[in-house]
Design an enzyme around this catalytic site. Structure first.
Site, PDB file in Angstrom:
ATOM      1  N   ALA A   1     -14.815  -2.081  17.299  1.00 17.16           N
ATOM      2  CA  ALA A   1     -15.646  -2.018  16.085  1.00 17.16           C
ATOM      3  C   ALA A   1     -15.587  -3.292  15.232  1.00 17.16           C
ATOM      4  O   ALA A   1     -16.528  -3.623  14.521  1.00 17.16           O
ATOM      5  CB  ALA A   1     -15.230  -0.810  15.248  1.00 17.16           C
ATOM      6  N   GLN A   2     -14.492  -4.028  15.278  1.00 15.91           N
ATOM      7  CA  GLN A   2     -14.327  -5.206  14.416  1.00 15.91           C
ATOM      8  C   GLN A   2     -14.853  -6.490  15.075  1.00 15.91           C
ATOM      9  O   GLN A   2     -15.029  -7.526  14.414  1.00 15.91           O
ATOM     10  CB  GLN A   2     -12.825  -5.350  14.080  1.00 15.91           C
TER      11      GLN A   2
ATOM     12  N   ASP B   1     -11.899  -7.382  26.907  1.00 18.71           N
ATOM     13  CA  ASP B   1     -11.372  -6.068  26.498  1.00 18.71           C
ATOM     14  C   ASP B   1     -10.904  -5.369  27.751  1.00 18.71           C
ATOM     15  O   ASP B   1     -11.463  -5.577  28.831  1.00 18.71           O
ATOM     16  CB  ASP B   1     -12.477  -5.252  25.816  1.00 18.71           C
TER      17      ASP B   1
ATOM     18  N   GLY C   1      -2.574  -6.022  14.834  1.00 14.62           N
ATOM     19  CA  GLY C   1      -1.250  -5.508  14.460  1.00 14.62           C
ATOM     20  C   GLY C   1      -1.227  -5.295  12.965  1.00 14.62           C
ATOM     21  O   GLY C   1      -1.183  -6.250  12.205  1.00 14.62           O
ATOM     22  N   ASP C   2      -1.296  -4.064  12.513  1.00 13.04           N
ATOM     23  CA  ASP C   2      -1.449  -3.848  11.080  1.00 13.04           C
ATOM     24  C   ASP C   2      -0.740  -2.610  10.584  1.00 13.04           C
ATOM     25  O   ASP C   2      -1.042  -2.097   9.519  1.00 13.04           O
ATOM     26  CB  ASP C   2      -2.934  -3.796  10.713  1.00 13.04           C
TER      27      ASP C   2
ATOM     28  N   GLU D   1      -3.900   5.717   3.540  1.00 10.51           N
ATOM     29  CA  GLU D   1      -3.314   4.759   2.609  1.00 10.51           C
ATOM     30  C   GLU D   1      -4.179   4.574   1.370  1.00 10.51           C
ATOM     31  O   GLU D   1      -5.404   4.641   1.439  1.00 10.51           O
ATOM     32  CB  GLU D   1      -3.175   3.397   3.296  1.00 10.51           C
TER      33      GLU D   1
ATOM     34  N   VAL E   1      -5.244  -9.841  14.221  1.00 13.37           N
ATOM     35  CA  VAL E   1      -5.833  -8.873  13.288  1.00 13.37           C
ATOM     36  C   VAL E   1      -5.393  -7.444  13.591  1.00 13.37           C
ATOM     37  O   VAL E   1      -5.254  -6.615  12.698  1.00 13.37           O
ATOM     38  CB  VAL E   1      -7.378  -8.970  13.339  1.00 13.37           C
TER      39      VAL E   1
ATOM     40  N   THR F   1     -11.843   5.084  14.030  1.00 18.04           N
ATOM     41  CA  THR F   1     -10.402   4.888  13.856  1.00 18.04           C
ATOM     42  C   THR F   1     -10.070   4.665  12.382  1.00 18.04           C
ATOM     43  O   THR F   1      -9.110   5.195  11.845  1.00 18.04           O
ATOM     44  CB  THR F   1      -9.933   3.656  14.671  1.00 18.04           C
TER      45      THR F   1
ATOM     46  N   ARG G   1       0.822  -1.205   0.000  1.00 17.87           N
ATOM     47  CA  ARG G   1       0.000   0.000   0.000  1.00 17.87           C
ATOM     48  C   ARG G   1       0.859   1.258   0.000  1.00 17.87           C
ATOM     49  O   ARG G   1       1.994   1.249   0.440  1.00 17.87           O
ATOM     50  CB  ARG G   1      -0.953  -0.017   1.173  1.00 17.87           C
TER      51      ARG G   1
ATOM     52  N   LYS H   1      -8.597   1.007  -2.671  1.00 16.94           N
ATOM     53  CA  LYS H   1      -9.270   1.472  -1.466  1.00 16.94           C
ATOM     54  C   LYS H   1      -8.503   2.630  -0.868  1.00 16.94           C
ATOM     55  O   LYS H   1      -7.277   2.624  -0.846  1.00 16.94           O
ATOM     56  CB  LYS H   1      -9.366   0.334  -0.443  1.00 16.94           C
TER      57      LYS H   1
END
Lengths: 347, 347
Positions: free
Chosen positions: A147-148, A169, A234-235, A64, A232, A92, A53, A77
């Site tokens: 949110a995910q 959480d 760590g991106d 991005e 998921v 976010t 990206r 995207k």
């Protein structure tokens, strides 16, 4: 005024129409359909024009562009990542995407992708777990209930047959929100007070937290043999969730190594640490889980091909649902050499 | 249904509204305003986050993303280049663009850019000529009378005080179209049968042809001392307009060397051939034309900063003109962690 030609209009799926589309088809069906589309595109992976990206970083976040093409259709995207947005009541991650015809360069779809990204991320996670998780997995720990989280829970239910999710959480309000949203959807939902409690009896551990920092959501002694980790959260560079020692004990599966080594959990490892490309597992060119005691890790960062699959899916539903509007986005004069005349004739 | 917050809406300038905006303000005023905006951004050039465009090439054309940022605002343009489109009655180049807030990543403008690109390209050419062309230039040869030609003619009138344009195109119908569109706009317009005729008495030579191939629109013996060449049409690998010998006799000015060496006329030269960055001339860090007999060449390929300037200009006119609509493009739930709840509440 000029009357634009058919091709001057670009079908646009607004947030409102995306919500309607998901409700019309059903969340679990959309997740399952998306997983099938993404799997089909992973099968023909070498066909895609792939590039890491294109990121524009600032102190507070990143914007991005994620382009790809299968030779017939081009897609990209736009997506941001701003962890501090949440404090201001903003998302976010927000996103939108576009498909265009490679033959002409004319756009053929513009779509909101904030909701669609949440769906495709969960669909990709569950699709990967279908290939990597222990056979007969029934229980998933879900660490990070933002949110995910609900999308992950329902994706794993629809695609992997998970029947129990164990939520944790650092903010109990997030867990309460997630549990409330998942109530009555056919999942046993257990709210846990510690991450250790959440992973009790889980064959699958999903980490989906949002801090932009090196974090240790999972420490080494929390992860036993035979689990599948779906990492998921760590991106991006500087953002990881797992202790390095877990990585060293795991078979690591990635989307696109060039990107994952920069953005994923494996940014903690040597640049030549062996990883397996998920598409090769799906394609039969590599082995997924090979033994019941193996720890498999899907180090997911999200790749442009998944967005492409998701956009193509949305496009395929337009005629059937009518859930779009037409945007007058492409200047298309009668004589293509007479763009200036288009201005004159508009007066 | 959810009522989206203010920030969930993105102002959208359609083709129709862009036409109205240009007509409302007047083409020449828009060109002059854009030249001033672009010049101001060239003055603060080192501030910008710059990267060569991200191109996806196919046999018939190219689709590109051109991002940049000044640290406060991020912008990108989507643009295609498909020379064969014209045969199908489609535009060779179509474009749209977006601005977003760096602090949040939220988009703040989506705009058509096919018309806007034509305007900013001409504004950039004329702004460069203001710094480089011989003092007192009155006459411009305009070789290539397609979609960009009228914008060039009026840009040079508005910004450089050109009073005569001499048109040539291999297709006399294109010349006739251009001449008709320019009639009654205060320019002396001379239609010429040969390029040699077109450059007679011209202090400025603009080449703006569209073939995707190495072409020689100008040969060496056609170019005398003391002219300014505005080379617009050579803008991708394999596409040039000038004989190499002209380049070797010229002082060459470029937007962003890293991109121009790949896409511009100077792709014909050694990779270390000296060029001057236009922003340094505007900034006082480099010299523009230094002698009346010098041949100056603006090897223009179009750079993301120019699109950024143009989008900011359009954005600055929204409140005053009301020529936009609001797109429901950003999913913005009341609780940012509750994206899934947004779907539930939409039902």
């Amino acid at each position: 005024m000029n009357t634009p030609s058919h091709q001057a209009y670009v079908p646009f799926v607004s947030v409102d129409n995306m919500l309607k589309l998901v409700l019309h088809l059903g969340v679990e069906r959309v997740l399952a359909d998306l997983a099938a589309e993404i799997e089909a595109d992973f099968k023909r992976w070498p066909l895609f024009d792939k590039t890491p990206r294109v990121a524009s970083h600032s102190d507070v976040g990143v914007i991005e562009l994620m382009p790809t093409s299968d030779g017939e259709t081009y897609g990209f995207k736009y997506v941001n990542g701003h962890p501090s947005n949440m404090k201001q009541g903003l998302q976010t991650v927000t996103a939108f995407g576009l498909l265009a015809e490679v033959a002409t360069g004319y756009p053929v779809l513009l779509s909101e992708m904030t909701i669609l990204t949440a769906l495709r991320t969960a669909a990709t996670s569950a699709m990967a777990a279908k290939w990597l998780a222990p056979a007969g997995s029934t229980t998933m720990a879900l660490i990070g209930n933002g949110a995910q989280s609900e999308f992950q829970a329902l994706g794993f239910k629809a695609i992997c047959g998970i029947s129990e999710v164990r939520l944790y959480d650092i903010d109990p309000a997030a867990t309460a929100k997630c549990a409330a949203n998942l109530a009555g959807r056919g999942l046993k939902v257990v709210s846990c007070a510690t991450p250790e409690d959440a992973i009790l009896g889980a064959q699958i551990i999903t980490t989906v937290t949002a801090d932009k920092q090196y974090a240790t959501i999972l420490t080494d002694n929390m992860v036993g043999a035979g689990v599948h980790i779906n990492a998921v959260g760590g991106d991006c560079p500087g953002k990881t969730e797992l202790h390095k020692d877990i990585l060293l004990r795991s078979s690591i599966f990635v989307e696109y190594p060039e990107q994952t080594r920069i953005e994923g959990e494996i940014q903690q490892l040597a640049p030549d640490h062996p990883v397996i490309e998920l598409w090769q597992v799906i394609n039969g060119q590599a082995t997924g889980r090979s033994d019941a005691r193996e720890i498999t890790l899907f180090d997911s960062v999200g790749f442009a091909v998944e967005d492409f699959s998701a956009l193509r899916y949305v496009r395929s539903k337009l005629d059937e649902t009518g859930l779009f509007t037409q945007l007058d986005m492409i200047a298309d004069p009668d004589d293509p050499r007479d763009l200036f005349g288009m201005i004159l004739r508009a007066s």
